[in-house]
Write a protein that holds these residues in place. Sequence first.
Motif, PDB file in Angstrom:
ATOM      1  N   UNK A 230       0.960  -1.228  -0.293  1.00 28.67           N
ATOM      2  CA  UNK A 230      -0.261  -0.101   0.003  1.00 28.67           C
ATOM      3  C   UNK A 230       0.759   1.470   0.178  1.00 28.67           C
ATOM      4  N   UNK A 231       2.264   1.465  -0.629  1.00 33.00           N
ATOM      5  CA  UNK A 231       2.745   2.377  -0.953  1.00 33.00           C
ATOM      6  C   UNK A 231       3.959   3.043  -0.059  1.00 33.00           C
ATOM      7  N   UNK A 232       3.782   1.757   1.169  1.00 37.51           N
ATOM      8  CA  UNK A 232       4.789   2.133   2.721  1.00 37.51           C
ATOM      9  C   UNK A 232       5.847   0.358   2.184  1.00 37.51           C
ATOM     10  N   UNK A 233       7.302   1.423   2.545  1.00 37.61           N
ATOM     11  CA  UNK A 233       8.341   0.080   2.615  1.00 37.61           C
ATOM     12  C   UNK A 233       8.750  -0.296   3.911  1.00 37.61           C
ATOM     13  N   UNK A 234       8.417  -1.768   3.835  1.00 36.46           N
ATOM     14  CA  UNK A 234       8.708  -1.900   5.300  1.00 36.46           C
ATOM     15  C   UNK A 234      10.003  -2.869   5.240  1.00 36.46           C
ATOM     16  N   UNK A 235      10.729  -2.796   5.914  1.00 35.48           N
ATOM     17  CA  UNK A 235      12.118  -3.321   6.065  1.00 35.48           C
ATOM     18  C   UNK A 235      12.340  -4.701   8.200  1.00 35.48           C
ATOM     19  N   UNK A 236      11.991  -5.460   7.292  1.00 34.94           N
ATOM     20  CA  UNK A 236      11.674  -6.337   8.937  1.00 34.94           C
ATOM     21  C   UNK A 236      13.099  -7.362   8.494  1.00 34.94           C
ATOM     22  N   UNK A 237      13.488  -6.806  10.250  1.00 31.89           N
ATOM     23  CA  UNK A 237      14.903  -7.549   9.908  1.00 31.89           C
ATOM     24  C   UNK A 237      15.421  -8.232  11.177  1.00 31.89           C
ATOM     25  N   UNK A 238      16.325  -8.874  11.522  1.00 31.87           N
ATOM     26  CA  UNK A 238      16.693  -9.871  12.976  1.00 31.87           C
ATOM     27  C   UNK A 238      17.394  -8.226  14.084  1.00 31.87           C
ATOM     28  N   UNK A 239      16.634  -8.422  15.502  1.00 36.08           N
ATOM     29  CA  UNK A 239      17.447  -7.518  16.030  1.00 36.08           C
ATOM     30  C   UNK A 239      17.914  -7.763  17.117  1.00 36.08           C
ATOM     31  N   UNK A 240      18.984  -7.166  17.060  1.00 34.36           N
ATOM     32  CA  UNK A 240      19.725  -7.453  18.536  1.00 34.36           C
ATOM     33  C   UNK A 240      20.015  -8.583  18.680  1.00 34.36           C
ATOM     34  N   UNK A 241      21.523  -9.316  19.604  1.00 37.18           N
ATOM     35  CA  UNK A 241      21.813 -10.259  19.383  1.00 37.18           C
ATOM     36  C   UNK A 241      22.329 -10.792  20.771  1.00 37.18           C
ATOM     37  N   UNK A 242      22.653 -11.431  21.196  1.00 35.46           N
ATOM     38  CA  UNK A 242      21.466 -12.672  20.568  1.00 35.46           C
ATOM     39  C   UNK A 242      21.134 -12.908  22.120  1.00 35.46           C
ATOM     40  N   UNK A 243      20.487 -13.378  22.227  1.00 35.02           N
ATOM     41  CA  UNK A 243      18.983 -14.009  21.162  1.00 35.02           C
ATOM     42  C   UNK A 243      18.422 -12.459  20.509  1.00 35.02           C
ATOM     43  N   UNK A 244      18.155 -13.002  18.929  1.00 40.46           N
ATOM     44  CA  UNK A 244      17.781 -12.412  18.406  1.00 40.46           C
ATOM     45  C   UNK A 244      15.985 -12.109  18.762  1.00 40.46           C
ATOM     46  N   UNK A 245      15.181 -10.981  18.145  1.00 34.89           N
ATOM     47  CA  UNK A 245      14.018 -10.877  17.786  1.00 34.89           C
ATOM     48  C   UNK A 245      13.755 -10.754  16.990  1.00 34.89           C
ATOM     49  N   UNK A 246      12.442 -10.454  16.159  1.00 34.96           N
ATOM     50  CA  UNK A 246      12.213  -9.869  14.881  1.00 34.96           C
ATOM     51  C   UNK A 246      11.892  -8.670  14.671  1.00 34.96           C
ATOM     52  N   UNK A 247      12.500  -7.696  13.618  1.00 32.52           N
ATOM     53  CA  UNK A 247      11.810  -5.670  14.330  1.00 32.52           C
ATOM     54  C   UNK A 247      11.439  -5.726  12.920  1.00 32.52           C
ATOM     55  N   UNK A 248      11.020  -3.960  13.447  1.00 35.79           N
ATOM     56  CA  UNK A 248      10.751  -3.524  11.705  1.00 35.79           C
ATOM     57  C   UNK A 248      10.316  -2.168  11.833  1.00 35.79           C
ATOM     58  N   UNK A 249      11.165  -1.837  10.646  1.00 33.11           N
ATOM     59  CA  UNK A 249      11.115  -0.170  10.417  1.00 33.11           C
ATOM     60  C   UNK A 249      10.045   0.476   8.858  1.00 33.11           C
ATOM     61  N   UNK A 250       9.692   1.048   8.723  1.00 31.79           N
ATOM     62  CA  UNK A 250       9.222   1.466   7.616  1.00 31.79           C
ATOM     63  C   UNK A 250       9.657   2.675   6.759  1.00 31.79           C
ATOM     64  N   UNK A 251       9.536   3.140   5.670  1.00 28.77           N
ATOM     65  CA  UNK A 251       9.754   4.074   5.009  1.00 28.77           C
ATOM     66  C   UNK A 251       8.910   4.399   3.731  1.00 28.77           C
TER      67      UNK A 251
END
Length: 611
Positions: A230-251
Motif C-alpha cells: 500500500x505504498x509503504x516500504x517495510x524492512x523486517x529484520x533480525x534485531x539485537x543479538x543474542x538472542x535475536x527478535x524480529x523488528x521492523x521499520x518503515x519508509x
Amino acid sequence: MRPVLSGARRRSRHLVLWTVSLFLLTTLLPSPARADNPIVQTIYTADPAPLVHNGRLYLYTGHDEDGSTYFTMRDWRVYSTTDMANWTDHGSPMSLATFAWADANAWAGHVAYRNGKFYWYVPVRNRATGGMAIGVAVGDSPTGPFRDALGRPLVENGEIDPNVLIDDDGQAYLYWGNPRLWYVRLNTDMISYSGSPTQIPLTTAGFGTRNGNASRPTLYEEGPWVFKRNGLYYNVFAAECCSEFIGYSTAPSATGPWTYRGTVMPKQGSSFTNHPGIIDFAGNSYFFYHNGALPGGGGYTRSVAVERFSYNADGTIPTINMTTAGPPQVGTLNPYVRQEAETIAWGTGVETEPSSEGGMNVGFIENGDNIKVKGVGFGSGASSFTARVASGTSGGQIEVRLGSATGTLVGTCTVPGTGGWQNWTTVTCPVSGATGTRDLYLRFAGGSGYLLNLNWWQFTPGGGSGGNLLTNGTMEDGTTGWTSSGGTLSSATDVAHGGSRSLLNSGRTSAWQGPHQNVTSSLTNGKSYTTSVWVRSQSGTPSAKATLTFTADGTTNYVQLTPAQTVNTNGWTQLTGTATVSWTGTLTNASFYVETAAGTDGLYIDDASFQ
Ligand code: FUB
C-alpha cells in the motif's frame, strides 16, 4: 542408485535423533501428531525466503547439517505448497558447488523473479579472500536447476543476508548487511548494478535503540526483508543479538528514511538467531521464521516455521508468536490426482532423497514410520489406493489410515521386493471408508531395517454411488469428456494445477458460458454431491462458480454446486461445496459446468471432481 552406505550413516544419526527425541517430542510439543510447525521434519532448515509464483508458494531455505556446532551449511533447499499445510520437498537445486569460487557458509538467501527467470542471491565465503560475499545464481524454474550467473561475487564487503525488492517503477534494489546495512541499485539484468553500494544510516530513530552495546547502537542485526505494501516500504529484520527478535521499520521510499516501528516476533523458540520472510498468498499474509523446535534442535540446528497474520488497519504489523499448529489449511488436497509422496504435513521417521523417476521420493522407511497428509478431500469415497514403490529388500506394507497414525485402517497395500531401491513398480489395493475431508496417514509396517521407498500415490474414486462422476477431471487427457456452451475449448499446457495440462475455455461471450460435462446417466435422485474444481482466469478477476443444470419433465433447473469465488490470472482458486440434487419426473440433459457471475474472461479449470 540409493546411497546405501551414506544413507545408512545418515539414518543412524537420525535414529538416535528420533529415538532420543520421541520422548521429548511427546512431552515438549503439545500435540506432535497434529502439529504443522516446523514445516520440514526430515532435515534441519533455516533462513526462510518465500516466493509466490503461478499460484504456488515456494519456500527457499538454508540447511543446517545434523549435529552442527556452528552455522555449518553446505546447500540450500526448496519446498512448495498450495495449501500452507502440505509441503512438497523439491530437494537441493543449489549448493556451495554451484559457486566454484566459494568454499563455505551457504547462508541466508533470497529468490527474486524477473523476466521469466529466478535469481537466487546468497551469502557465501569467497575462497580467495576468506570474506563473505554475495553470489547470484539463475534458474529457469522456481525449483531450478540454478547456475552461477557470474562466476564471481556480485558484490563483496564481508557482509551477509541479501534481499531484493523490485519496485513498482521496475528499479530493483539489493539490500544486505551485518553489522551494517547496505543497498545497491540492480540493473534490469538482475546480475549487475549501477552506482556503488550505499550504506543505510543506522540511526536509533530508524532502527531502534540497543542498550549496552556502544559499537552497535541500533537494534538492526541482520536478515533484512524489504517489501512494499500500500505504498509503504517495510524492512523486517533480525534485531539485537543474542538472542535475536524480529523488528521492523518503515519508509516512504525504497531508500528511506526509515522509522523504527517495533517488534514483529519476540525472542522465543530455542534458537539464538531468527530470520524473517513475509509474503501474501491466497488472500492471506504469512510470516516465516526459524526456531529450534525439532528434536535435537537449537541455535545451529534450526527449523523453518510459518504463521498467518493480518496487518492492522493502519498498516502496522501485529506481534506474532511461534506456534506448533501453524496456519489453517487453504482448501483441501485432492487424493484423486497423483500426489508426490514428498508432499507432507508431518513426517515421522522418514527422509527424502532424489528419485530416479525425477523429483524426490520418500525413503529410509522403517516399521512404524508414517507420513501425515492434512485435509484430504475424499468426498463421497475412494475405492482404491495406488502407490509407486520400490524396495531393495523384501518390502512391507503401506497402511492407509485416517485421523492419526493409529486411526481407522481403510486399506493396506503390500509392497514386494523390487530388486532395488530405485526399481519402481506400481501397487494398488482396495480402500473402504475413506470419505469426507480427513487427515491421511500412510503408516509403514514390516520387519526390521529399511522396508520400501515411495515416489507417489493416488486414490481412485469409488464407482457406482461414489466416486468422481466427471471423466478426465484431471484434464490430462486433453478436452476428452468436456464441451463448451460458448467460445473455444482447448487443452492448455501453459498453466496446470496438477499434472501438466488444464482445460481452457476462451472466447466466452456470456457469463453463463463455460466448460461443460454431461452427467445425466450418473446422477442419483436426492443424493448430496461434493464438488471441487480449481479455476483461474485468463484475464480479469471474475467471480466463478460450479453449477449443475438439468431438465426434469421439461423444466430446466440450476443447482449452485459451490459458492462463487473471485478467481485471478496469477494462481488457482479452489471452488468447493456440497449440494443436494433432486428432481421429479424424468431427468434429461444434466450438465456440470463452471461459469462466472458476470463478464466473459477466459477460464482455465483443472482437477475437477463431482461426487
Ligand atoms: O544461517 C546463517 C546465518 O544465521 C544467516 O545468514 C543469518 O541471517 C542467521 O540466521
